[in-house]
Design a protein around this motif. Sequence first.
Motif, PDB file in Angstrom:
ATOM      1  N   VAL A  15      39.897 -64.728 -82.421  1.00 44.82           N
ATOM      2  CA  VAL A  15      40.669 -64.630 -81.628  1.00 44.82           C
ATOM      3  C   VAL A  15      41.701 -63.417 -81.528  1.00 44.82           C
ATOM      4  O   VAL A  15      42.186 -62.947 -80.544  1.00 44.82           O
ATOM      5  CB  VAL A  15      42.055 -65.852 -81.879  1.00 44.82           C
ATOM      6  N   LEU A  16      41.763 -62.786 -82.711  1.00 46.23           N
ATOM      7  CA  LEU A  16      42.430 -61.628 -83.027  1.00 46.23           C
ATOM      8  C   LEU A  16      41.663 -60.619 -82.194  1.00 46.23           C
ATOM      9  O   LEU A  16      42.178 -59.453 -81.604  1.00 46.23           O
ATOM     10  CB  LEU A  16      42.658 -61.152 -84.570  1.00 46.23           C
ATOM     11  N   ARG A  22      41.993 -57.286 -75.261  1.00 48.58           N
ATOM     12  CA  ARG A  22      42.767 -57.996 -74.044  1.00 48.58           C
ATOM     13  C   ARG A  22      41.887 -58.752 -73.215  1.00 48.58           C
ATOM     14  O   ARG A  22      42.008 -58.669 -71.974  1.00 48.58           O
ATOM     15  CB  ARG A  22      43.211 -56.640 -73.149  1.00 48.58           C
ATOM     16  N   SER A  23      41.059 -59.387 -73.566  1.00 49.06           N
ATOM     17  CA  SER A  23      39.961 -60.378 -72.853  1.00 49.06           C
ATOM     18  C   SER A  23      40.894 -61.885 -72.869  1.00 49.06           C
ATOM     19  O   SER A  23      40.336 -62.501 -72.199  1.00 49.06           O
ATOM     20  CB  SER A  23      38.760 -60.564 -73.449  1.00 49.06           C
ATOM     21  N   VAL A  24      41.830 -61.987 -73.434  1.00 52.65           N
ATOM     22  CA  VAL A  24      42.674 -63.078 -73.476  1.00 52.65           C
ATOM     23  C   VAL A  24      44.231 -62.695 -73.782  1.00 52.65           C
ATOM     24  O   VAL A  24      44.339 -61.879 -74.537  1.00 52.65           O
ATOM     25  CB  VAL A  24      42.075 -64.079 -74.545  1.00 52.65           C
ATOM     26  N   THR A  25      44.933 -63.494 -72.995  1.00 49.26           N
ATOM     27  CA  THR A  25      46.503 -63.009 -73.392  1.00 49.26           C
ATOM     28  C   THR A  25      47.034 -63.911 -74.649  1.00 49.26           C
ATOM     29  O   THR A  25      46.444 -64.936 -75.107  1.00 49.26           O
ATOM     30  CB  THR A  25      47.336 -63.505 -72.032  1.00 49.26           C
ATOM     31  N   VAL A  26      48.252 -63.066 -74.972  1.00 55.54           N
ATOM     32  CA  VAL A  26      48.755 -63.933 -75.908  1.00 55.54           C
ATOM     33  C   VAL A  26      49.166 -65.460 -75.772  1.00 55.54           C
ATOM     34  O   VAL A  26      49.153 -66.362 -76.725  1.00 55.54           O
ATOM     35  CB  VAL A  26      50.037 -63.284 -76.252  1.00 55.54           C
ATOM     36  N   GLY A  27      49.495 -65.640 -74.460  1.00 56.86           N
ATOM     37  CA  GLY A  27      49.700 -67.266 -74.287  1.00 56.86           C
ATOM     38  C   GLY A  27      48.542 -67.928 -74.087  1.00 56.86           C
ATOM     39  O   GLY A  27      48.712 -69.266 -74.629  1.00 56.86           O
ATOM     40  N   ALA A  29      46.039 -67.727 -76.349  1.00 56.03           N
ATOM     41  CA  ALA A  29      45.780 -68.015 -77.625  1.00 56.03           C
ATOM     42  C   ALA A  29      46.615 -68.743 -78.319  1.00 56.03           C
ATOM     43  O   ALA A  29      46.280 -69.750 -79.047  1.00 56.03           O
ATOM     44  CB  ALA A  29      45.817 -66.565 -78.336  1.00 56.03           C
ATOM     45  N   VAL A  30      48.036 -68.880 -77.877  1.00 60.59           N
ATOM     46  CA  VAL A  30      49.031 -69.897 -78.570  1.00 60.59           C
ATOM     47  C   VAL A  30      48.670 -71.173 -77.864  1.00 60.59           C
ATOM     48  O   VAL A  30      48.738 -72.018 -78.596  1.00 60.59           O
ATOM     49  CB  VAL A  30      50.431 -69.453 -77.870  1.00 60.59           C
ATOM     50  N   VAL A  31      48.279 -71.364 -76.615  1.00 60.02           N
ATOM     51  CA  VAL A  31      47.681 -72.687 -76.143  1.00 60.02           C
ATOM     52  C   VAL A  31      46.642 -73.242 -76.811  1.00 60.02           C
ATOM     53  O   VAL A  31      46.511 -74.415 -77.212  1.00 60.02           O
ATOM     54  CB  VAL A  31      47.677 -72.573 -74.552  1.00 60.02           C
ATOM     55  N   ALA A  32      45.679 -72.415 -77.050  1.00 54.81           N
ATOM     56  CA  ALA A  32      44.296 -72.824 -77.722  1.00 54.81           C
ATOM     57  C   ALA A  32      44.550 -73.333 -78.982  1.00 54.81           C
ATOM     58  O   ALA A  32      44.169 -74.285 -79.632  1.00 54.81           O
ATOM     59  CB  ALA A  32      43.472 -71.657 -77.700  1.00 54.81           C
TER      60      ALA A  32
END
Length: 64
Positions: A15-16, A22-27, A29-32
């Motif tokens: 995830v980090l 930048r292939s995933v947003t912070v939002g 990652a939080v949802v996951a």
Amino acid sequence: MSVSFSLVLLLGVAVLAALKMRSVTVGAAVVAALFGFYLAGTDAAPTVNQLVVALADAARDIGT
């Protein structure tokens, strides 16, 4: 239990890395993370745990 700790570490690093590239947003990652947290509290948790253990055992047996 050692499999679950190393799996958590591996998924955390993944995830980090995804966040850094930048292939995933912070939002996302939080949802996951929240989904995993709440999934652990459901009746599906033992089934998911058994699946992960079976996959880890299968991956370990590939090398032997």
